[in-house]
Design an enzyme around this catalytic site. Structure first.
Site, PDB file in Angstrom:
ATOM      1  N   ASP A 116       0.852  -1.038  -0.005  1.00  0.00           N
ATOM      2  CA  ASP A 116      -0.168   0.009  -0.002  1.00  0.00           C
ATOM      3  C   ASP A 116       0.930   1.237   0.065  1.00  0.00           C
ATOM      4  O   ASP A 116       1.779   1.053   0.217  1.00  0.00           O
ATOM      5  CB  ASP A 116      -0.926  -0.182   1.331  1.00  0.00           C
ATOM      6  CG  ASP A 116      -1.772  -1.226   1.266  1.00  0.00           C
ATOM      7  OD1 ASP A 116      -2.236  -1.666   0.201  1.00  0.00           O
ATOM      8  OD2 ASP A 116      -2.482  -1.658   2.477  1.00  0.00           O
ATOM      9  N   PHE A 117       0.323   2.292  -0.368  1.00  0.00           N
ATOM     10  CA  PHE A 117       0.824   3.718  -0.463  1.00  0.00           C
ATOM     11  C   PHE A 117       1.640   4.055   1.000  1.00  0.00           C
ATOM     12  O   PHE A 117       2.710   4.479   1.037  1.00  0.00           O
ATOM     13  CB  PHE A 117      -0.195   4.665  -0.974  1.00  0.00           C
ATOM     14  CG  PHE A 117       0.274   6.239  -0.831  1.00  0.00           C
ATOM     15  CD1 PHE A 117       1.098   6.596  -1.847  1.00  0.00           C
ATOM     16  CD2 PHE A 117       0.083   7.219   0.033  1.00  0.00           C
ATOM     17  CE1 PHE A 117       1.742   7.866  -2.198  1.00  0.00           C
ATOM     18  CE2 PHE A 117       0.772   8.469  -0.141  1.00  0.00           C
ATOM     19  CZ  PHE A 117       1.360   8.753  -1.196  1.00  0.00           C
TER      20      PHE A 117
END
Length: 317
Positions: free
Chosen positions: A159-160
């Protein structure tokens, strides 16, 4: 121990060119999709001299970096790939002498066993695992060396806001081997929580939590300590669903304030590899990972290979 530091981070083919009048056209025109400029900072491709048997079309094209097997299957269905002038079929086998075209352009085929390339990258928070982002956020691919042929394929995603170990390869077959659920490769994470798990929550996470996309469970959970509101755990699971670790802790009422992947299968994030840095996996280790014969005449004394491995720090392009 400082609340912002985590104890878990200490781990931290002979050529198959057809003998036809089109051979020159083959060499001149064939380019895989999204092929890029000459490589920077990477080693050359290594090949084993043993001839391979005819292989399934999508496997051969994935091995040369044309795309992932799934993408190639979609192109076959769409009629974008032909073999010897006829539309290709799913599962079709090809061998030396077959002429394969993608969008009308000849593709140079390899029928030797080629050692893939694998990059080990320490992804920082704030980068997206995608080639393009409508929001203009930096992507992990901007950090990687440019390939002469093919493209880098990310092995799974982060994920970011998740950092840690991320693998890349130029071989679609190896990427599939590392990601497919049937191989059940363990992923290990260091997790910082706002709060601490009680016995009931621990048991639920081990036996299984019902999420919207099915049952999820950790194969192991170990308490790594902490101070104040922050508490560290190390968890392992054998699948890679979207935001799975975060969603599991949210399901028992706890928030993940930091998440870092420290291991993927047999590959562990080295403490030498700082955020934003990448290194190329030694060829002998790649062969072991891909289930290929190890290269001949390259045996190293204990510790020698580690000293030869270069670490690369790059800025996004």
């Amino acid at each position: 121990m400082e609340a912002g530091r985590h104890p878990a981070a200490r781990a931290p083919r002979a050529g198959g060119r057809p003998s036809t009048p089109d051979a020159g056209e083959n060499a001149r025109l064939a380019r895989p999709p999204r092929a890029a400029a000459p490589a920077r900072g990477g080693r050359g491709e290594h090949e084993n001299t043993a001839l391979a048997e005819p292989e399934r079309l999508q496997k051969v094209l994935a091995q040369i970096g044309l795309g992932s097997r799934r993408e190639i299957e979609e192109w076959v269905v769409a009629g974008r790939i032909s073999v010897n002038g006829l539309p290709a079929e799913l599962g079709q086998k090809i061998g030396p002498g077959d002429r394969v075209k993608y969008n009308g352009k000849l593709i140079p085929l390899r029928f030797t066993v080629r050692t893939p390339r694998v990059l080990i990258y320490h992804k920082p928070e704030g980068e997206i695992v995608s080639r393009e982002d409508p929001e203009g956020r930096p992507t992990v691919f901007e950090r990687l060396p440019i390939l002469r042929k093919g493209r880098w394929i990310a092995v799974g995603r982060l994920d970011f806001n998740t950092s840690g170990l991320l693998l890349f390869t130029n071989d679609g077959t190896l990427a599939n081997r590392l990601m497919h659920p049937r191989y059940e490769l363990e992923r290990e994470y260091a997790v910082r929580l706002l709060g601490q798990l009680d016995d009931e929550q621990l048991e639920s996470l081990k036996t299984g939590i019902q999420l919207e996309d099915g049952l999820a469970r950790f194969t192991s959970i170990s308490d790594e300590g902490g101070e104040g509101a922050n508490h560290w755990y190390r968890v392992t699971l054998s699948e890679g669903r979207n935001r799975e670790v975060r969603r599991m802790f949210e399901a028992v009422g706890l928030t993940v304030s930091r998440l870092m992947r420290v291991r993927y299968g047999p590959v562990t994030l080295s403490s030498r590899l700082k955020r934003g840095m990448w290194m190329e996996m030694p060829e002998a280790e790649v062969c072991s990972l891909a289930g290929l014969p190890k290269p001949q005449g390259q045996a190293a004394r204990p510790g020698e290979q580690v000293r030869k491995t270069r670490l690369h720090r790059t800025t996004p392009r």
